[in-house]
Design an enzyme around this catalytic site. Sequence first.
Site, mmCIF file in Angstrom:
data_model
loop_
_atom_site.group_PDB
_atom_site.id
_atom_site.type_symbol
_atom_site.label_atom_id
_atom_site.label_comp_id
_atom_site.label_asym_id
_atom_site.label_seq_id
_atom_site.Cartn_x
_atom_site.Cartn_y
_atom_site.Cartn_z
ATOM 1 N N PRO A 142 0.841 -1.206 0.000
ATOM 2 C CG PRO A 142 -0.656 -1.522 1.739
ATOM 3 C CD PRO A 142 0.657 -2.000 1.216
ATOM 4 C CE LYS A 143 2.944 7.207 -3.657
ATOM 5 N NZ LYS A 143 2.696 8.218 -2.618
#
Length: 293
Positions: free
Chosen positions: A22-23
């Site tokens: 995930p960013k």
Amino acid sequence: MRVALAAAVRTLPRGAGLAYEPKFDGHRLVIARSAADVALQARSGRIVTSAFPDLAAAALQLPAGTVLDGEVVVWHAGRTDFALVQRRAAATAARAAVLAQSLPASYAAFDVLELAGLDVRGRPYERRRALLVDLLLPLGPPLQPVPMTTDPELAATWYETLPASGIEGLVVKRLDQAYPAGRRGWQKLRHTDVRDAAVVGYTGTPRRPLALVLVLPVGDETPLVSSPLTAALRREVAEAAAARGAAEPGATVTAIGLGEVPYRTLDPPLTAEVRHTSARHPPPEVLRLRTDL
């Protein structure tokens, strides 16, 4: 410390040997633990240790000679809040101590660059990931490894469901890849949302509007400045604004890369269809005015 960068992609990369993370929507931060103390470095290279005393204190648990790469975030109401991270980053040393109590920071670590004085950037990501997890899991919050999967279907599920928590998208890395310091060796897939926004004003003149001042239907309702309008949209906005009467000047709004800029308010607001990848960067793109509403 030169950090790795990511090149934007429009679709989810798939294939053997890929990892997905995930960013997070925060500030890039390198943590360097020496034998004597801790230094926190922003992506620009600036040392910001005094702004995050809570993270600096937590990093003292790391073994000497450790360097981590990750993102500092602040959680609020169940999601990450970039505005609060900005507030923390801009605080004076005295103010930072107070904010560390009311707005504690978390560190989402996604790579280890040095461990016990040994430079591990040349090792494959898969090995660095194992070292990172072994290092941080016993310590617990606020220093935590980001989630990772090699399953593209799970990654696709993350991409669709995690934005409600403030996650911007995904970062994709090769399992056999060395740390690409200073290069766009990773890939990033950001969310792009097309939705209606309230047009509360515009920059420029009544005859030549330059950009719209928008309130998006998500976030904290802070006005945002759009990207520059096309010639066709400038004409359309000028006509629609004129039909609403004289716009009031004198208000100001923060524009990305420009700081505080003046704008003219519209009351009642117009409605526009906009595309935006996040609430902060790049600016929302105006696709059309919703004159049908």
